[in-house]
Design a protein around this motif. Structure first.
Motif, mmCIF file in Angstrom:
data_model
loop_
_atom_site.group_PDB
_atom_site.id
_atom_site.type_symbol
_atom_site.label_atom_id
_atom_site.label_comp_id
_atom_site.label_asym_id
_atom_site.label_seq_id
_atom_site.Cartn_x
_atom_site.Cartn_y
_atom_site.Cartn_z
ATOM 1 N N ILE A 86 -9.016 10.919 -60.122
ATOM 2 C CA ILE A 86 -9.627 9.831 -59.352
ATOM 3 C C ILE A 86 -10.422 10.457 -58.205
ATOM 4 N N ARG A 136 -11.529 7.924 -62.925
ATOM 5 C CA ARG A 136 -11.949 6.764 -62.137
ATOM 6 C C ARG A 136 -12.729 7.259 -60.918
ATOM 7 N N CYS A 239 -8.311 1.363 -60.587
ATOM 8 C CA CYS A 239 -7.691 2.469 -61.345
ATOM 9 C C CYS A 239 -6.790 1.950 -62.454
#
Ligand code: NAD
Length: 260
Positions: A86, A136, A239
């Motif tokens: 992420i 993400r 997410c």
């Protein structure tokens, strides 16, 4: 896809929204890499507080105006954490001044930190995300990525730019299980906003109290400042599996500002 055990890089997370997102992610079992400026002792305390939530938390002080330091941040993340799952591009600064008085060096710094730094994190993260088949990317834009306000030419330019970047990257990685979205907050009472109150008062010739009530919350129809917890929750939603098909767009968390 369980988020526990994943690793998030959050730029500009020694303060305000970034720190709130780091706390929200750590609370969900996500290992975090924090970044930003500040007093080293205070940053170490923040890092240790994140580890107390049961995750691995590391700090890298990369300056978001320096591409080579951003590259080193991403490489260090892979070395220390083994993956970059992420990326939250959050670091940002502000200067408030009429365009004919806008200091050129501030223009360059805002474009570098609020916009170009995301290019440098993303270009390094995508190969790792593609390899692991999941990623993400969340860009913290602003209501000013969608609409303008006077005296914020560099900021509005950078935030509109990051929305275009978000859409482009989303298309490029759409088949790789990687999403790229922007969050567009309205006003949050963080140090960034507190610092611009005196400048806005001066630029508009009004009091600081008037800036809060008549300028900052003027367009926020709920008449409430957005909170960092609400933004952390939005980032975590992006997410989640529910958001797998949300890509190339933005979520406005702005109390109705950009609806009007
Ligand atoms: P803040 O000032 O509290 O935090 C900014 C963070 O960025 C800090 O950790 C700071 O150290 C870091 N930073 C600044 N320059 C840096 C650099 N050169 N390299 C690395 N880190 C650097 O600000 P905030 O209000 O939490 O803002 C965070 C993001 O949210 C920004 O992108 C901002 O534009 C955006 N945003 C804020 C609001 C708001 O009302 N506060 C609204 C919309 C969008």
């Amino acid at each position: 896809m369980a988020l526990k055990g994943k690793t998030a890089v959050i730029t500009g997370s020694t303060s305000g929204i970034g720190l709130g997102i780091a706390q929200g992610m750590a609370n969900s079992g996500i290992n975090v890499v924090i970044n930003g400026f500040g007093d080293p002792e205070q940053i170490e305390q923040e890092r240790m507080a994140l580890e107390k939530l049961g995750v691995k938390a590391t700090y890298n002080g990369a300056d978001m105006t320096k591409p080579e330091e951003i590259e080193a941040l991403m490489e260090e993340t892979l070395t220390l954490h083994g993956s970059i799952d992420i990326v939250v591009n959050n670091a940002g600064i502000q200067t408030v001044a009429p365009v004919d008085e806008f200091p050129p060096e501030k223009w360059d710094a805002i474009i570098a930190i609020n916009m170009s730094s995301s290019f440098h994190t993303v270009r390094k993260a995508i190969p790792a995300m593609k390899k692991q088949g999941w990623g993400r990317i969340i860009n913290i834009a602003s209501a000013h990525g969608l609409v303008a306000s006077p005296f914020k030419s560099a900021y509005v330019t950078a935030k509109h730019g990051i929305i275009g970047f978000t859409k482009t990257i989303a298309l490029e990685v759409a088949r790789d299980n990687i999403t790229c979205n922007a969050i567009c907050p309205g006003y949050v009472l963080t140090p960034l906003v507190a610092k611009q109150i005196p400048d806005t008062a001066q630029a508009r010739g009004i009091t600081e109290e008037q800036v809060k009530n008549d300028v900052l919350l003027a367009a926020q129809w709920t008449k409430k400042f957005v909170t960092v917890e609400q933004l952390a929750g939005t980032a975590l939603f992006l997410c989640s599996d529910s958001a797998e098909n949300i890509t190339g767009t933005h979520i406005a968390v702005d109390g109705g500002w950009t609806a009007a």
